[in-house]
Design a protein around this motif. Structure first.
Motif, PDB file in Angstrom:
ATOM      1  N   GLY A 709       0.816  -1.342  -0.083  1.00  0.00           N
ATOM      2  CA  GLY A 709      -0.046   0.026  -0.082  1.00  0.00           C
ATOM      3  C   GLY A 709       0.978   1.172   0.000  1.00  0.00           C
ATOM      4  O   GLY A 709       0.586   2.277  -0.624  1.00  0.00           O
ATOM      5  N   MET A 710       1.924   1.307   0.720  1.00  0.00           N
ATOM      6  CA  MET A 710       2.911   2.387   0.656  1.00  0.00           C
ATOM      7  C   MET A 710       3.341   2.596  -0.424  1.00  0.00           C
ATOM      8  O   MET A 710       3.706   3.868  -1.035  1.00  0.00           O
ATOM      9  CB  MET A 710       4.125   2.118   1.728  1.00  0.00           C
ATOM     10  CG  MET A 710       3.678   2.006   3.228  1.00  0.00           C
ATOM     11  SD  MET A 710       5.051   1.827   4.221  1.00  0.00           S
ATOM     12  CE  MET A 710       4.104   1.620   5.937  1.00  0.00           C
ATOM     13  N   VAL A 711       3.677   1.596  -1.393  1.00  0.00           N
ATOM     14  CA  VAL A 711       4.434   1.819  -2.735  1.00  0.00           C
ATOM     15  C   VAL A 711       3.178   2.328  -3.624  1.00  0.00           C
ATOM     16  O   VAL A 711       3.530   3.236  -4.314  1.00  0.00           O
ATOM     17  CB  VAL A 711       4.950   0.445  -3.065  1.00  0.00           C
ATOM     18  CG1 VAL A 711       5.476   0.702  -4.874  1.00  0.00           C
ATOM     19  CG2 VAL A 711       5.995   0.073  -2.280  1.00  0.00           C
ATOM     20  N   LEU A 712       2.187   1.839  -3.607  1.00  0.00           N
ATOM     21  CA  LEU A 712       1.104   2.407  -4.480  1.00  0.00           C
ATOM     22  C   LEU A 712       0.535   3.822  -4.154  1.00  0.00           C
ATOM     23  O   LEU A 712       0.398   4.662  -4.910  1.00  0.00           O
ATOM     24  CB  LEU A 712      -0.195   1.425  -4.234  1.00  0.00           C
ATOM     25  CG  LEU A 712      -0.067   0.121  -4.926  1.00  0.00           C
ATOM     26  CD1 LEU A 712      -1.251  -0.979  -4.710  1.00  0.00           C
ATOM     27  CD2 LEU A 712       0.240  -0.066  -6.322  1.00  0.00           C
ATOM     28  N   ALA A 713       0.622   4.133  -2.569  1.00  0.00           N
ATOM     29  CA  ALA A 713       0.444   5.457  -2.399  1.00  0.00           C
ATOM     30  C   ALA A 713       1.396   6.479  -2.845  1.00  0.00           C
ATOM     31  O   ALA A 713       1.082   7.373  -3.309  1.00  0.00           O
ATOM     32  CB  ALA A 713       0.027   5.509  -0.749  1.00  0.00           C
ATOM     33  N   ALA A 714       2.780   6.011  -2.859  1.00  0.00           N
ATOM     34  CA  ALA A 714       3.865   6.767  -3.200  1.00  0.00           C
ATOM     35  C   ALA A 714       3.856   7.153  -5.017  1.00  0.00           C
ATOM     36  O   ALA A 714       3.954   8.234  -5.332  1.00  0.00           O
ATOM     37  CB  ALA A 714       5.394   6.203  -2.965  1.00  0.00           C
ATOM     38  N   PHE A 715       3.312   6.239  -5.580  1.00  0.00           N
ATOM     39  CA  PHE A 715       3.031   6.269  -6.944  1.00  0.00           C
ATOM     40  C   PHE A 715       1.835   7.191  -7.168  1.00  0.00           C
ATOM     41  O   PHE A 715       1.891   8.086  -8.080  1.00  0.00           O
ATOM     42  CB  PHE A 715       2.668   4.915  -7.718  1.00  0.00           C
ATOM     43  CG  PHE A 715       3.971   3.884  -7.777  1.00  0.00           C
ATOM     44  CD1 PHE A 715       5.223   4.671  -8.123  1.00  0.00           C
ATOM     45  CD2 PHE A 715       3.810   2.656  -7.821  1.00  0.00           C
ATOM     46  CE1 PHE A 715       6.160   3.668  -8.320  1.00  0.00           C
ATOM     47  CE2 PHE A 715       4.833   1.676  -8.046  1.00  0.00           C
ATOM     48  CZ  PHE A 715       6.167   2.248  -8.291  1.00  0.00           C
TER      49      PHE A 715
END
Length: 804
Positions: A709-715
């Motif tokens: 989720g953190m990675v997708l949020a950063a994207f």
């Protein structure tokens, strides 16, 4: 005709030759004239030539010889013109015969047979007339050469004549024996004019002479001074700053002051004739006086224009005022001596002076001119001190050599006169005087021609700005054009000066015209004739063609192509191909105007094919590769490509090479053959998206769902990341107690990928730091893919990106 009258005629037409030398018009040629007319023209020229040959002999006077020379020149020109016209007519006949084809054995239609017979008859008449015309031209040239040799022999005979030396008593005894008769003849000549004056002054028209004298005086003094102020005022307003003002003012003074003096003496002599104040025996003397005034005025105006006494700011020569003033006094004396010689010579002829009196008069003129030239050299010696300070060693050496040569000429004239060779001494001082006039005129006109061309064709001038803004010509090319035109004018002036220097040797004005006419006829190489008229016509055609190409290219780039659906690369390809094709047509048009047909160009290209195949192979390969790039467009302007280890944007595609702007803003020039024969990575060939790949690892014991989720949020937080294709997070593997993540996202273009990846990494590191997640490092990659490509890890091996 006396020598002084011929000299005056040459001076009065010298400036006309300067202006007309580069503008000699081509003689119009008749077309479609019957062959009988050509035969008649050639026969007339041959008859004229026979008439001149019958009248020519070695005892003719110079004036009669010049008249015959003019007739020979006219006959030769007529024959050559007729030959050239008939040659063109013969080519038309050959073309017509080629259209009819070979003659069949029998059964040819009557009309075709009649045409063929008429063409055959016409061909025979033309060929015979051409041979006859060429023969007449050769005979005319031979006769002209005989006349030149005869005149040269006459000059040699005159110069070699010897009289009694003035150092011997016998000379003075002979002079004393003839003195009584000379004085009586001179008294009768003077009495005749005095009686004419006494009668005319009592007549009703005597006031005309006085009015003419006052008018001539007004023209020569007040108007001459007014013309100087007017010239300075006009040039200060019109001419740009620089040497052009000084050279133009010097030329203004030379032309205007000489013209005013000629007008003044014409007004004076005409009024004297209208008032019947001139005795018929004095008419030659008045003519000589008019010629002498014209030459003296030219000499004084020329010296004033070059020296500019008291006007240092307008002076062209780098000398001081005292030296200019000293030389100016000597020029006045030289002008007065020239006038005195012409008048004394005409008086001697009018009074039928004895041979000793003529010799004494010539000795007096030679002595005065020797003293005058010696005084000028002494004054010029002061220039040597300034030259040692300001000039280079080469200039000092040249000045010293000129001084030595001048002293030698003076000594030769003096010793020749003392030895009895008065004609040789007089001829020598005349050569020196004439060389001074021609040299000063040449210096002044060369400076003005250089200043005129370099100022007219200057990138900062009016014409230069018009060429740069209106036709798109480079500013440096405009400056170069001015220098080249200046050099061409200097060459023309040099040829005229050399021809004018030959005048005292008997070349004559007519021969100078013949030489200029010969230059205008051009140089024949085989069947090709190169003439100044053809060169000027070709230059005009080339300039017009270049202007049309510039306008066409400007219309394409600024008007038409921007409104089409083509991209920038396609528009550049169309513009380049159009420009090169148009320039090729302009070159062919220019060569055709020179008389070089397409068949000769093809023959030349075939002769150069071997050299192109060996010595120019690389250039030819790059040229063909450039055409392939412009046609197939595997690489176009704006593409991001990698050639070897270098990567950059394509900025320009030329026919020979391609310019690539690298990341450090330097330019890489790549031969076009490299882009065709070798592998090139084109990252924007099919409009690909930029892909971001981020790889990292976390301990195996952590929950991977929040990390994903953190990675997708950063994207999602980065505005440059596209929603489609949507970002993806994959588990790439588990090794050494850690879980390896492989994450992908897409941006609009490869140039946005590097900056977007940096921002996303910063955001991820901050999120992991807050959550206390231990992140391991793995090599990071930045790759490209096309829309709709697989987003799985299998596509990760397609390549990597570097910052741009």
């Amino acid at each position: 005709m006396p020598a002084h009258l011929r000299l005056f005629r040459l001076l009065s037409t010298f400036w006309l030759l300067v202006l007309a030398s580069s503008l000699v018009p081509t003689i119009s040629r008749g077309q479609d004239a019957p062959p009988a007319d050509y035969v008649t023209t050639v026969a007339t020229a041959a008859e004229e030539l026979r008439s001149v040959d019958a009248a020519f002999n070695d005892q003719l006077a110079e004036d009669e010889l010049n008249q015959l020379r003019l007739r020979v020149s006219g006959a030769r020109s007529t024959a050559l013109d007729a030959v050239e016209t008939m040659q063109k007519e013969l080519e038309l006949v050959s073309e017509r015969e080629a259209q009819l084809g070979p003659k069949p054995g029998e059964g040819e239609p009557p009309d075709i047979l009649a045409q063929r017979q008429d063409l055959t008859q016409r061909r025979g008449m033309l060929e015979a007339a051409i041979k006859r015309g060429r023969l007449v031209a050769v005979e005319a040239q031979q006769l002209a050469d005989r006349m030149k040799a005869s005149r040269a022999e006459q000059i040699s005979t005159e110069v070699a004549q010897r009289v009694q030396s003035p150092l011997l008593p016998r000379f003075w005894v002979e002079f004393a024996n003839h003195a009584g008769g000379d004085i009586g003849r001179l008294s009768r000549l003077i009495d005749a004019e005095l009686r004419t004056l006494a009668v005319s002054l009592r007549g009703p028209k005597s006031w005309i002479g006085l009015a003419g004298f006052l008018a001539a005086l007004t023209i020569e003094i007040p108007l001459r001074l007014l013309s100087r102020r007017l010239g300075q005022t006009l040039l200060l307003k019109v001419a740009p700053e620089g040497r052009i003002r000084r050279s133009a003012y010097a030329l203004w003074r030379l032309v205007v002051e000489t013209g005013l003096a000629i007008i003044a003496v014409w007004v004076l002599t005409t009024s004297l004739r209208w008032a019947s104040l001139i005795h018929p025996r004095w008419e030659p003397i008045i003519d000589a006086f008019s010629s002498g005034v014209g030459i003296s005025a030219y000499l004084t105006s020329l010296a004033g224009a070059v020296l500019m006494r008291g006007q240092k700011s307008w002076r062209l020569l780098p000398i001081e005022d005292d030296l200019a003033g000293g030389l100016r006094r000597w020029t006045w004396l030289l002008a007065g001596l020239s006038l005195l010689y012409m008048v004394l010579q005409s008086v001697s002829v009018a009074m039928s002076a004895s041979a000793p009196a003529m010799s004494l008069m010539q000795m007096f003129i030679v002595s005065c001119q020797v003293v005058l030239f010696a005084g000028m050299l002494v004054t010029l010696a002061r220039l040597r001190l300034a030259a040692q300070v300001e000039a280079r060693d080469l200039h000092q050496t040249a000045l010293s050599l000129l001084r030595i040569v001048a002293w030698l000429v003076i000594l030769i004239s003096l010793f020749a006169m003392l030895a009895g060779y008065v004609a040789l001494g007089l001829f020598t001082v005349r050569i020196v005087s004439w060389a001074l006039i021609i040299g000063a005129t040449y210096y002044l006109t060369c400076l003005f021609a250089d200043d005129l061309m370099t100022n007219m064709f200057c990138s900062s001038g009016r014409i230069g700005r018009l060429l740069v803004s209106g036709l798109g010509v480079r500013s440096g090319l405009v400056d170069q054009a001015g220098i080249v035109l200046s050099a061409l004018l200097r060459i023309s002036l040099t040829l005229i000066a050399v021809a004018a220097l030959l005048f005292p040797f008997g070349t004559g004005f007519e021969a100078i015209v013949d030489n200029i006419r010969g230059l205008a006829d051009g140089i024949t190489i085989g069947e090709f004739t190169l003439s100044p008229g053809a060169i000027g016509r070709a230059l005009l055609v080339f300039m017009v063609g270049v202007a049309v190409v510039r306008l066409l290219q400007s219309w394409l780039e600024n008007k038409y192509l921007p409104r089409t659906a083509f991209d920038a690369g396609a528009r550049n390809s169309i513009s380049l191909i159009t420009r090169y094709a148009a320039f090729l047509l302009v070159i062919l048009w220019t060569l055709a105007s020179l008389g070089i047909g397409v068949e000769r160009i093809a023959l030349l290209l075939s002769a150069l094919s071997v050299g192109i195949g060996f010595g120019l192979q690389a250039i030819t390969q790059n040229f063909v590769s450039g055409l392939i790039l412009l046609a197939e467009r595997p690489v176009k302007i704006g593409d991001l490509i990698r050639v070897g280890n270098d990567e950059g944007d394509v900025r320009r595609i030329n026919v020979r090479s391609t310019e690539i702007e690298l990341g450090d803003h330097s330019t890489l020039i790549v031969p076009n053959s490299e882009l065709i024969t070798k592998s090139v990575l084109n990252k924007t060939h099919a409009n690909p998206l930029g892909r971001i790949q981020i790889e990292f690892s976390v301990p195996i014991g952590l929950d991977i769902t929040p990390i994903r989720g953190m990675v997708l949020a950063a994207f999602q937080n980065d505005s440059r990341v596209l929603a489609e294709p949507e970002p993806s997070v994959f588990i790439d593997g588990i090794a050494d107690g850690r879980v390896r993540f492989n994450c992908f996202a897409h941006v609009a273009g490869p140039r946005d990928a590097y900056g977007a990846r940096s921002s996303i990494l910063i955001d991820l590191l901050q999120r992991f730091y807050k959550e206390g997640i231990d992140v391991g490092t793995v090599p990071q990659k930045l790759e490209l893919t096309t829309t709709g490509a697989s987003l799985g890890p299998a596509s990760a091996s397609s390549g990597s990106d570097s910052p741009k």
